[in-house]
Design an enzyme around this catalytic site. Structure first.
Site, PDB file in Angstrom:
ATOM      1  N   ASP A  38      46.453  40.326  49.645  1.00  0.00           N
ATOM      2  CA  ASP A  38      46.086  39.745  51.219  1.00  0.00           C
ATOM      3  C   ASP A  38      47.407  39.053  51.749  1.00  0.00           C
ATOM      4  O   ASP A  38      47.384  39.017  53.006  1.00  0.00           O
ATOM      5  CB  ASP A  38      45.205  38.252  50.681  1.00  0.00           C
ATOM      6  CG  ASP A  38      43.698  38.668  50.198  1.00  0.00           C
ATOM      7  OD1 ASP A  38      43.297  39.921  50.622  1.00  0.00           O
ATOM      8  OD2 ASP A  38      43.008  37.985  49.761  1.00  0.00           O
ATOM      9  N   SER A  83      34.003  44.558  57.054  1.00  0.00           N
ATOM     10  CA  SER A  83      34.879  43.833  55.858  1.00  0.00           C
ATOM     11  C   SER A  83      34.758  42.334  56.501  1.00  0.00           C
ATOM     12  O   SER A  83      33.989  42.008  57.743  1.00  0.00           O
ATOM     13  CB  SER A  83      36.005  44.395  56.073  1.00  0.00           C
ATOM     14  OG  SER A  83      36.920  43.576  55.514  1.00  0.00           O
ATOM     15  N   GLU A 115      27.044  31.861  50.832  1.00  0.00           N
ATOM     16  CA  GLU A 115      26.769  32.541  49.927  1.00  0.00           C
ATOM     17  C   GLU A 115      27.811  32.772  48.971  1.00  0.00           C
ATOM     18  O   GLU A 115      29.115  32.813  49.580  1.00  0.00           O
ATOM     19  CB  GLU A 115      26.316  34.030  50.260  1.00  0.00           C
ATOM     20  CG  GLU A 115      25.184  34.052  51.339  1.00  0.00           C
ATOM     21  CD  GLU A 115      25.082  35.430  51.924  1.00  0.00           C
ATOM     22  OE1 GLU A 115      25.932  36.601  51.474  1.00  0.00           O
ATOM     23  OE2 GLU A 115      24.097  35.730  52.772  1.00  0.00           O
ATOM     24  N   LYS A 117      31.062  34.790  47.286  1.00  0.00           N
ATOM     25  CA  LYS A 117      31.708  36.059  47.438  1.00  0.00           C
ATOM     26  C   LYS A 117      31.839  36.573  46.018  1.00  0.00           C
ATOM     27  O   LYS A 117      32.652  36.202  45.258  1.00  0.00           O
ATOM     28  CB  LYS A 117      32.694  36.054  48.197  1.00  0.00           C
ATOM     29  CG  LYS A 117      33.042  37.168  48.601  1.00  0.00           C
ATOM     30  CD  LYS A 117      34.328  37.111  49.634  1.00  0.00           C
ATOM     31  CE  LYS A 117      34.925  38.442  50.318  1.00  0.00           C
ATOM     32  NZ  LYS A 117      35.482  39.405  49.115  1.00  0.00           N
ATOM     33  N   ASP A 119      32.931  39.173  43.349  1.00  0.00           N
ATOM     34  CA  ASP A 119      33.940  40.120  43.265  1.00  0.00           C
ATOM     35  C   ASP A 119      33.420  41.459  42.483  1.00  0.00           C
ATOM     36  O   ASP A 119      33.768  41.661  41.411  1.00  0.00           O
ATOM     37  CB  ASP A 119      35.157  39.557  42.464  1.00  0.00           C
ATOM     38  CG  ASP A 119      36.495  40.067  43.104  1.00  0.00           C
ATOM     39  OD1 ASP A 119      36.501  40.968  43.947  1.00  0.00           O
ATOM     40  OD2 ASP A 119      37.529  39.605  42.561  1.00  0.00           O
ATOM     41  N   ARG A 138      30.633  51.621  49.794  1.00  0.00           N
ATOM     42  CA  ARG A 138      31.132  51.382  51.100  1.00  0.00           C
ATOM     43  C   ARG A 138      31.790  52.408  51.582  1.00  0.00           C
ATOM     44  O   ARG A 138      32.088  52.820  52.888  1.00  0.00           O
ATOM     45  CB  ARG A 138      31.944  49.936  51.041  1.00  0.00           C
ATOM     46  CG  ARG A 138      32.061  49.809  52.588  1.00  0.00           C
ATOM     47  CD  ARG A 138      32.493  48.286  52.723  1.00  0.00           C
ATOM     48  NE  ARG A 138      33.836  48.012  52.115  1.00  0.00           N
ATOM     49  CZ  ARG A 138      34.760  47.141  52.245  1.00  0.00           C
ATOM     50  NH1 ARG A 138      34.446  46.304  53.274  1.00  0.00           N
ATOM     51  NH2 ARG A 138      35.824  47.199  51.882  1.00  0.00           N
ATOM     52  N   TYR A 226      23.017  40.986  49.563  1.00  0.00           N
ATOM     53  CA  TYR A 226      23.289  39.937  50.860  1.00  0.00           C
ATOM     54  C   TYR A 226      23.318  40.096  52.103  1.00  0.00           C
ATOM     55  O   TYR A 226      23.495  39.499  53.006  1.00  0.00           O
ATOM     56  CB  TYR A 226      24.904  39.425  50.530  1.00  0.00           C
ATOM     57  CG  TYR A 226      25.923  40.521  50.557  1.00  0.00           C
ATOM     58  CD1 TYR A 226      26.090  41.380  51.672  1.00  0.00           C
ATOM     59  CD2 TYR A 226      26.435  40.986  49.474  1.00  0.00           C
ATOM     60  CE1 TYR A 226      26.833  42.224  51.614  1.00  0.00           C
ATOM     61  CE2 TYR A 226      27.499  42.120  49.531  1.00  0.00           C
ATOM     62  CZ  TYR A 226      27.496  42.746  50.606  1.00  0.00           C
ATOM     63  OH  TYR A 226      28.588  43.740  50.759  1.00  0.00           O
ATOM     64  N   LYS A 314      38.083  31.735  50.766  1.00  0.00           N
ATOM     65  CA  LYS A 314      38.455  32.055  49.321  1.00  0.00           C
ATOM     66  C   LYS A 314      38.745  30.825  48.554  1.00  0.00           C
ATOM     67  O   LYS A 314      39.013  29.728  49.088  1.00  0.00           O
ATOM     68  CB  LYS A 314      39.909  33.049  49.491  1.00  0.00           C
ATOM     69  CG  LYS A 314      39.774  34.478  50.174  1.00  0.00           C
ATOM     70  CD  LYS A 314      38.774  35.321  49.093  1.00  0.00           C
ATOM     71  CE  LYS A 314      39.077  36.844  49.704  1.00  0.00           C
ATOM     72  NZ  LYS A 314      40.212  37.381  48.907  1.00  0.00           N
ATOM     73  N   CYS A 408      63.029  32.544  11.690  1.00  0.00           N
ATOM     74  CA  CYS A 408      62.386  31.612  12.460  1.00  0.00           C
ATOM     75  C   CYS A 408      63.509  31.057  13.324  1.00  0.00           C
ATOM     76  O   CYS A 408      64.656  30.574  12.908  1.00  0.00           O
ATOM     77  CB  CYS A 408      61.985  30.699  11.340  1.00  0.00           C
ATOM     78  SG  CYS A 408      61.355  29.058  12.302  1.00  0.00           S
ATOM     79  N   CYS A 411      64.144  27.401  11.835  1.00  0.00           N
ATOM     80  CA  CYS A 411      64.806  26.881  10.404  1.00  0.00           C
ATOM     81  C   CYS A 411      65.545  27.965   9.735  1.00  0.00           C
ATOM     82  O   CYS A 411      66.145  27.962   8.684  1.00  0.00           O
ATOM     83  CB  CYS A 411      63.664  26.251   9.501  1.00  0.00           C
ATOM     84  SG  CYS A 411      62.479  27.610   9.093  1.00  0.00           S
ATOM     85  N   CYS A 424      56.537  31.827   9.747  1.00  0.00           N
ATOM     86  CA  CYS A 424      57.761  31.638   9.359  1.00  0.00           C
ATOM     87  C   CYS A 424      57.517  31.203   7.925  1.00  0.00           C
ATOM     88  O   CYS A 424      56.460  30.415   7.715  1.00  0.00           O
ATOM     89  CB  CYS A 424      58.259  30.286  10.225  1.00  0.00           C
ATOM     90  SG  CYS A 424      59.331  29.245   9.190  1.00  0.00           S
ATOM     91  N   CYS A 430      60.530  23.697   7.379  1.00  0.00           N
ATOM     92  CA  CYS A 430      60.579  24.064   9.002  1.00  0.00           C
ATOM     93  C   CYS A 430      60.344  22.845   9.626  1.00  0.00           C
ATOM     94  O   CYS A 430      59.176  22.476   9.903  1.00  0.00           O
ATOM     95  CB  CYS A 430      59.978  25.175   9.088  1.00  0.00           C
ATOM     96  SG  CYS A 430      59.945  25.631  10.846  1.00  0.00           S
TER      97      CYS A 430
HETATM   98  S1  IVH Z   1      28.974  40.339  53.938  1.00  0.00           S
HETATM   99  C1  IVH Z   1      29.827  41.817  57.595  1.00  0.00           C
HETATM  100  N1  IVH Z   1      28.339  38.761  51.794  1.00  0.00           N
HETATM  101  O1  IVH Z   1      33.147  41.172  50.260  1.00  0.00           O
HETATM  102  C2  IVH Z   1      29.666  41.012  56.506  1.00  0.00           C
HETATM  103  N2  IVH Z   1      30.119  40.578  51.784  1.00  0.00           N
HETATM  104  O2  IVH Z   1      35.249  41.642  52.867  1.00  0.00           O
HETATM  105  C3  IVH Z   1      30.214  41.944  55.508  1.00  0.00           C
HETATM  106  N3  IVH Z   1      30.996  40.394  49.546  1.00  0.00           N
HETATM  107  O3  IVH Z   1      32.550  44.266  51.553  1.00  0.00           O
HETATM  108  C4  IVH Z   1      30.014  41.800  54.179  1.00  0.00           C
HETATM  109  N4  IVH Z   1      29.905  39.113  48.492  1.00  0.00           N
HETATM  110  O4  IVH Z   1      32.231  43.837  49.209  1.00  0.00           O
HETATM  111  C5  IVH Z   1      29.103  39.774  52.342  1.00  0.00           C
HETATM  112  N5  IVH Z   1      27.782  37.609  49.961  1.00  0.00           N
HETATM  113  C6  IVH Z   1      28.479  38.416  50.535  1.00  0.00           C
HETATM  114  C7  IVH Z   1      29.325  39.296  49.727  1.00  0.00           C
HETATM  115  C8  IVH Z   1      30.238  40.166  50.434  1.00  0.00           C
HETATM  116  C9  IVH Z   1      30.848  39.964  48.415  1.00  0.00           C
HETATM  117  C10 IVH Z   1      32.223  41.676  49.468  1.00  0.00           C
HETATM  118  C11 IVH Z   1      31.502  43.005  49.963  1.00  0.00           C
HETATM  119  C12 IVH Z   1      32.123  43.204  51.413  1.00  0.00           C
HETATM  120  C13 IVH Z   1      33.524  42.456  51.156  1.00  0.00           C
HETATM  121  C14 IVH Z   1      33.951  41.820  52.778  1.00  0.00           C
END
Ligand code: IVH
Length: 669
Positions: A38, A83, A115, A117, A119, A138, A226, A314, A408, A411, A424, A430
């Site tokens: 990032d 994204s 919501e 996020k 991973d 994707r 989502y 994040k 050790c 000691c 040891c 010790c």
């Molecule tokens: S919305 C335009 N909602 O995060 C909105 N993404 O960087 C696009 N992800 O590719 C995505 N949880 O893999 C959305 N509740 C959520 C999510 C989510 C995880 C991931 C997803 C997306 C990436 C975006």
């Protein structure tokens, strides 16, 4: 910065990011933590914003993901899978809200959907008249891989929607692997000698992008949906309505999804979820904030890579990258040698860490960790930070494999290996083992001797004032000697001796725990105390007596018997008998609080928290660490914390310190 330097840095960043994209998306095997990625991306974005004419169409900032694997067929997304922009600080979230208000020309509070996020990896599921006909990853955002057969193996993806389906609908969601399954999968791979996955996301991605769907079927994948792409035969007004609609048709939507009015509420919810992050069986790296009204979303529109109406906020990253300056070896109470990496200090999940455990030689070998290596470190909850892996690309040329010492470090006794652990052989001669034994004995949850800190233990052991734990209670006779030592004054010695005196009447479970028998933690100590009622009875127990107890396994039973058979231990216990009271647990005694559970919050004026807890225990009661319906009394002191709030919400019985004292004395309020 002049343009020439900027150009150079931009080129270097692009090359680096492209390489990491390839590792992440194509190989499912990243070599740097997300936080580092990032940062590289942000730096590139920053430079490109400052020198816009240096932006090229092939810059990593100009596309969404990586190219699809050629082995799969491709699917073109009707609507690009975008994204999200990332925010790491409150300020950026506030700016997001302000920008939205400005663009919409409104001062009113905006309604957002929050919501988690997840991973994992994003997929699209296509339902035609309610039947799952296609599924894709994707990919680069425009074209994804056709993984229909693999997605069909995921049990939480309905092959047919459960009621009144629309004519055509693209559902979007995140495929992930639950944390417990991830652990199991990696253990299995390790056993088979296969490379383990760096994190749950790579495990999910690697599992879904299998050319053989039968392999995918064996992987415990799951999904949270989502959103939707293109839909025919149904219109929505808000994002939440969309989520409710797909949920009603059998698709899995995360239960934490919530509508928040105004950005303040969003921030509060972010905090709440981040705090509770460890409760969930899946990895979350933040929240996603989306404008609820679809008409507003439309007006706000999208930029190249991401929509203006959504933001990923994040959590503090749990993984970071840093360098190992040195490897030190600690010697524990049992004599076990633990290698510890001394790190270039780095902030992980909001805490600066300087050391991380390397567990043992096998772990070092498996991960091939060397001094000077750049490594990825990880923190989860309260556990000790650990090194996840090495960034081999950054290894200095002269780094040599690391071996634990043969003697050790404390000691100089010989080191022997049993199973994965090096020990040891010096036993209690010790000093390290003795120091650890004492440290454990005096700790808050054992005998609770406040004021006998690590430095003092070092000093007293080095000076020969303490040779075993019973010697602590003879320090009184050595007052003059202590006063002659560095850092000790009359007052501090008196405080220490008082604290020691206060610990002379432990409960049986604390005493059993304090002895530091291998495998006997607090819980086991309580079980043993309840069962045997006195230390003498426990000491004369045979393995078979112990094995009759449901919670005692063969290894613990053996450890306990061996501990009490050991002549040195017997001697120390005899010595202890003369200086502290050995509690007897009788059903009738100290039972004023039997069956009652207490929770403490805020500062008490006449006891420390540990003293109060001990009082409760000595009267047969229990203490809890968080508010729940199991708690009978919440004792509230000065400046109570969030537990108080929670207790009020639950309607628990709240009492003052005075009330608590009355209960202890009389058994009633
Ligand atoms: S919305 C335009 N909602 O995060 C909105 N993404 O960087 C696009 N992800 O590719 C995505 N949880 O893999 C959305 N509740 C959520 C999510 C989510 C995880 C991931 C997803 C997306 C990436 C975006």
């Amino acid at each position: 910065m002049d343009e020439k330097t900027a150009k150079k840095e931009i080129e270097r960043l692009r090359e680096e990011i492209n390489y990491h994209n390839y590792r992440y998306y194509v190989l499912d095997s990243p070599v740097i933590p997300d936080a580092e990625y990032d940062r590289l991306m942000r730096r590139l974005e920053e430079l490109e914003a400052r020198f816009p004419h240096l932006v090229t169409p092939d810059s990593p900032t100009q596309r969404v993901g990586a190219e699809p694997l050629k082995e799969f067929g491709t699917v073109r997304h009707t609507i690009p899978m975008l994204s999200l922009n990332n925010a790491f600080e409150v300020k950026e979230v506030m700016e997001f809200d302000e920008r939205i208000k400005r663009l919409l020309n409104t001062r009113g509070e905006i309604e957002y959907v929050v919501e988690p996020k997840i991973d994992g990896l994003a997929v699209e599921l296509i339902y035609e008249r309610g039947i799952l006909t296609k599924g894709a990853t994707r990919g680069d955002g425009y074209t994804g891989e056709d993984v229909t057969q693999n997605l069909r193996t995921i049990k939480s993806i309905p092959l047919k929607l459960i009621k009144s389906p629309p004519e055509y609908m693209e559902v979007r969601g995140e495929v992930f692997i639950p944390l417990d399954s991830f652990e199991r999968l990696n253990q299995e791979r390790e056993r088979k000698g296969e490379p383990i996955f760096a994190n749950p996301r790579n495990a999910a991605s690697g599992s879904l992008r299998q050319l053989d769907p039968r392999i995918t079927a064996t992987r415990p994948l799951d999904i949270f949906c989502y959103g939707v792409g293109s839909v025919r035969g149904k219109e929505f007004r808000t994002h939440m309505e969309t989520l409710e609609y797909i949920k009603d048709r059998g698709l899995k939507v995360n239960p934490l999804v919530k509508v928040c009015t105004g950005i303040k509420e969003v921030l509060r919810y972010h905090e709440e979820i981040e705090e509770r992050r460890e409760e969930f069986n899946y990895e979350m790296d933040g929240i996603v904030i989306k404008v609820n009204s679809l008409a507003f979303q439309e007006r706000l529109g999208v930029l190249t890579r991401s929509p203006r109406w959504a933001l990923a906020y994040k959590f503090a990253p749990k993984q970071e990258m840093t360098r190992i300056k040195n490897i030190e070896v600690g010697v524990g109470r049992t004599g076990a040698l633990t290698p510890v990496a001394v790190l270039e200090p780095v902030e992980v999940g909001g805490v600066t860490i300087e050391r991380a455990t390397l567990h043992n030689q096998d772990e070092i070998d498996r991960k091939d960790i060397r001094i000077g290596d750049t490594v990825i470190v990880q923190r989860a909850g309260d556990v000790i930070p650990e090194v996840v892996g090495v960034v081999k690309e950054r290894r200095p040329g002269d780094a040599k494999p690391y071996r634990l010492p043969e003697r050790c470090p404390v000691c100089r006794s010989r080191v022997e290996r049993t199973g994965a652990i090096h020990f040891c052989t010096g036993g209690l001669m010790c000093p390290a083992q003795l120091k650890e034994t004492i440290r454990h004995f005096v700790n808050k949850r054992a005998m609770d001797i406040e004021g006998l800190g690590n430095q003092h233990i070092e000093q007293f052991v080095d000076e020969g004032l303490i040779r075993d734990v019973a010697d602590i209670y003879h320090l009184k006779e050595k007052k003059e000697r202590i006063l002659s030592l560095e850092r000790w004054a009359k007052k501090s010695v008196e405080n220490l001796l008082n604290a020691i005196d206060k610990s002379r009447h432990p409960t049986l479970e604390r005493l059993v725990y304090a002895l530091g028998i291998r495998g006997v933690g607090e819980h086991m100590a309580r079980v043993l105390a309840d069962e045997f009622k006195s230390l003498d009875a426990l000491m004369s127990a045979e393995e078979e007596d112990l094995l009759r107890i449901h919670e005692v396994g063969p290894e613990t039973a053996r450890n306990i018997v061996e501990f009490f058979r050991e002549p040195h231990n017997k001697r120390v216990i005899e010595k202890l008998k003369k200086v502290i009271t050995f509690p007897e647990k009788k059903e009738a005694v100290g039972g004023k609080l039997r069956g009652k559970t207490f929770l403490f919050t805020g500062e008490l004026s006449s006891f420390t928290r540990e003293e109060a807890k001990r009082l409760v225990e000595s009267e047969g009661g229990r203490t809890a660490s968080s508010a729940s319906r199991r708690v009978d009394y919440v004792v509230v002191g000065e400046n109570p914390g969030s537990k108080y709030q929670r207790a009020m919400e639950l309607g628990l019985r709240i009492i003052s310190e005075d009330g608590f004292k009355r209960l202890i004395e009389k058994g009633s309020l």
